[in-house]
Design a protein around this motif. Structure first.
Motif, PDB file in Angstrom:
ATOM      1  N   THR A 130       0.839  -1.197   0.000  1.00 20.63           N
ATOM      2  CA  THR A 130       0.000   0.000   0.000  1.00 20.63           C
ATOM      3  C   THR A 130       0.873   1.245   0.000  1.00 20.63           C
ATOM      4  OG1 THR A 130      -1.698   1.241   1.212  1.00 20.63           O
ATOM      5  CG2 THR A 130      -0.159  -0.058   2.534  1.00 20.63           C
ATOM      6  N   ASP A 132      -0.592   4.083   1.197  1.00 28.64           N
ATOM      7  CA  ASP A 132      -1.290   4.892   2.193  1.00 28.64           C
ATOM      8  C   ASP A 132      -0.679   4.626   3.571  1.00 28.64           C
ATOM      9  OD1 ASP A 132      -3.619   4.936   4.367  1.00 28.64           O
ATOM     10  OD2 ASP A 132      -4.141   6.386   2.808  1.00 28.64           O
ATOM     11  N   ARG A 133      -0.216   5.694   4.214  1.00 30.13           N
ATOM     12  CA  ARG A 133       0.507   5.512   5.481  1.00 30.13           C
ATOM     13  C   ARG A 133      -0.348   4.856   6.562  1.00 30.13           C
ATOM     14  NH1 ARG A 133       3.178  10.408   9.134  1.00 30.13           N
ATOM     15  NH2 ARG A 133       3.755   9.090  10.931  1.00 30.13           N
ATOM     16  N   GLU A 134      -1.576   5.291   6.711  1.00 26.71           N
ATOM     17  CA  GLU A 134      -2.442   4.707   7.743  1.00 26.71           C
ATOM     18  C   GLU A 134      -2.736   3.250   7.447  1.00 26.71           C
ATOM     19  OE1 GLU A 134      -5.971   6.904   8.584  1.00 26.71           O
ATOM     20  OE2 GLU A 134      -4.906   8.788   8.935  1.00 26.71           O
ATOM     21  N   PHE A 136      -0.845   1.251   5.653  1.00 21.84           N
ATOM     22  CA  PHE A 136       0.409   0.520   5.853  1.00 21.84           C
ATOM     23  C   PHE A 136       0.581   0.177   7.337  1.00 21.84           C
ATOM     24  CE2 PHE A 136       4.884   0.059   6.793  1.00 21.84           C
ATOM     25  CZ  PHE A 136       5.401  -0.629   5.708  1.00 21.84           C
ATOM     26  N   THR A 137       0.287   1.142   8.190  1.00 20.00           N
ATOM     27  CA  THR A 137       0.437   0.931   9.630  1.00 20.00           C
ATOM     28  C   THR A 137      -0.527  -0.141  10.131  1.00 20.00           C
ATOM     29  OG1 THR A 137       1.131   3.239   9.882  1.00 20.00           O
ATOM     30  CG2 THR A 137       0.460   2.078  11.870  1.00 20.00           C
ATOM     31  N   ASP A 143       4.566   1.869  11.790  1.00 16.08           N
ATOM     32  CA  ASP A 143       4.468   3.096  10.991  1.00 16.08           C
ATOM     33  C   ASP A 143       5.796   3.316  10.264  1.00 16.08           C
ATOM     34  OD1 ASP A 143       3.837   5.541   9.906  1.00 16.08           O
ATOM     35  OD2 ASP A 143       3.808   6.635  11.814  1.00 16.08           O
ATOM     36  N   ARG A 144       6.037   2.500   9.227  1.00 18.21           N
ATOM     37  CA  ARG A 144       7.359   2.509   8.575  1.00 18.21           C
ATOM     38  C   ARG A 144       7.291   2.702   7.057  1.00 18.21           C
ATOM     39  NH1 ARG A 144      11.165   0.131  12.056  1.00 18.21           N
ATOM     40  NH2 ARG A 144      12.686   1.230  10.760  1.00 18.21           N
ATOM     41  N   LEU A 145       6.188   3.195   6.539  1.00 19.50           N
ATOM     42  CA  LEU A 145       6.073   3.362   5.084  1.00 19.50           C
ATOM     43  C   LEU A 145       7.197   4.242   4.536  1.00 19.50           C
ATOM     44  CD1 LEU A 145       4.655   2.990   2.372  1.00 19.50           C
ATOM     45  CD2 LEU A 145       3.149   4.907   2.963  1.00 19.50           C
ATOM     46  N   ALA A 146       7.501   5.325   5.209  1.00 12.61           N
ATOM     47  CA  ALA A 146       8.551   6.235   4.723  1.00 12.61           C
ATOM     48  C   ALA A 146       9.887   5.514   4.608  1.00 12.61           C
ATOM     49  CB  ALA A 146       8.676   7.441   5.654  1.00 12.61           C
ATOM     50  N   ASP A 147      10.155   4.588   5.541  1.00 13.22           N
ATOM     51  CA  ASP A 147      11.416   3.841   5.501  1.00 13.22           C
ATOM     52  C   ASP A 147      11.462   2.899   4.298  1.00 13.22           C
ATOM     53  OD1 ASP A 147      12.535   4.830   8.016  1.00 13.22           O
ATOM     54  OD2 ASP A 147      10.922   3.707   8.959  1.00 13.22           O
TER      55      ASP A 147
END
Length: 335
Positions: A130, A132-134, A136-137, A143-147
């Motif tokens: 996904t 989408d950050r939420e 993904f979490t 909460d590691r989508l950015a990584d």
């Protein structure tokens, strides 16, 4: 006995295993809902896991004596294995040199990619379900989508190409994201592969009715893109690929459940604790760790591996009413 066995990894159906998947750990720093429970799993104890030298030796036997020409390191999450760079470096020094790849969730890949490239890693597959950050979490319980996105970019910058992205769609969870995931991959020059959700979760909660099929994925994609059959020979690759809007970009779909490719399978698997598995869905394993630690020579290890391969079944049997999900989950088998 060894004189009657073929020199390579040949099974009773004439398939030859040349692609080795090596699990380096059963541990992971995510808790994806379709893979393991929130609290994690009982991990393998340290002494059960192959040492770096043991991994390298078994890979050498596979490459130098059994005809393996492609090695992919998996987990769990292989990037958390402390000796990963050294293992890659040793395998890349083998003669003949195999193609070397890595399947990862991408966390920390931005930092490790240059060292892995220098050690001899050729390319990576990164799991991303996904954008989408939420979401993904919720999916990964972290909460590691950015990584993960940073890891993908780092792999591309380091030259670990083609960077492939693996996505699993789940009904009512992220099945609306197929076009967006493909757009993301096209914009960044990544190769996207959708994978049907497989019955390899630790909770044994897989439900075929909840699985988004290859046909459904393609129908959704065709609403947004022009897909035409890829003229490139598929060979033993698990993904069926299509040219997107005339190419050269491609998208793949791995229909493990509804479009099985068992007849062309060329894989053999080594778990983190030194067991040979002929299939992700195998219910039996063959122990190499015991022989290795009992000071068996390379010829004996090769003989045992060849004998194990002869027991490979014709197919995974997911569609058979008698199908039993493997006791080990995906995190303990390796992708």
């Amino acid at each position: 006995m060894s004189s009657h066995l073929p020199t390579g990894l040949v099974d009773r159906f004439g398939r030859v295993a040349r692609d080795l998947r090596v699990s380096l750990t059963d541990k992971c720093n995510l808790r994806c809902t379709y893979c393991m429970p929130a609290e994690g799993l009982p991990w393998l104890a340290g002494p059960q896991v192959l040492t770096d030298d043991e991994v390298i030796r078994l890979v050498r036997v596979a490459v130098c004596q059994l005809g393996v020409d492609e090695v992919r390191f998996t987990g769990g999450e292989p990037l958390i294995r402390p000796g990963l760079v050294g293992i890659v470096e040793a395998v890349s020094a083998l003669d003949p040199r195999p193609r070397i790849s890595l399947t990862t969730n991408g966390i920390g890949l931005d930092r490790l990619a240059p060292a892995l490239r220098a050690a001899g890693l050729d390319r990576v597959n990164v799991s991303l379900d996904t954008l989408d950050r939420e979401r993904f979490t919720r999916l990964t319980r972290r909460d590691r989508l950015a990584d993960v996105l940073a890891g993908l970019a780092g792999a591309a910058t380091a030259g670990l190409t083609p960077v492939k992205v693996n996505a699993v769609l789940m009904r009512g969870v992220n099945d609306d994201e197929a076009p967006a995931l493909l757009r993301f991959a096209l914009d960044h020059g990544y190769e996207l592969r959708f994978i049907e959700q497989m019955p390899l979760d630790a909770q044994h909660g897989w439900d075929r009715a909840a699985m988004v099929t290859a046909d459904e994925i393609l129908t959704t994609l065709r609403a947004a893109y022009d897909l035409s059959p890829d003229p490139t020979e598929r060979g033993s690759a698990p993904a069926e690929t299509w040219l997107v809007d005339g190419g050269p970009a491609r998208v793949g779909v791995i229909g493990t459940v509804t479009r099985p490719f068992c007849g062309d399978c060329d894989r053999t698997r080594l778990t983190a604790d030194g067991q040979v598995r002929n299939c992700l869905f195998a219910t039996e394993e063959s122990d190499l760790r015991g022989a290795l630690r009992a000071e068996a020579d390379d010829e004996e290890l090769a003989r045992r591996w060849r004998a194990a391969t002869l027991r490979k079944r014709a197919g995974h049997g997911i569609d058979d009413p008698s199908f039993l999900q493997p006791t080990r989950p995906m995190s303990a088998i390796g992708g």
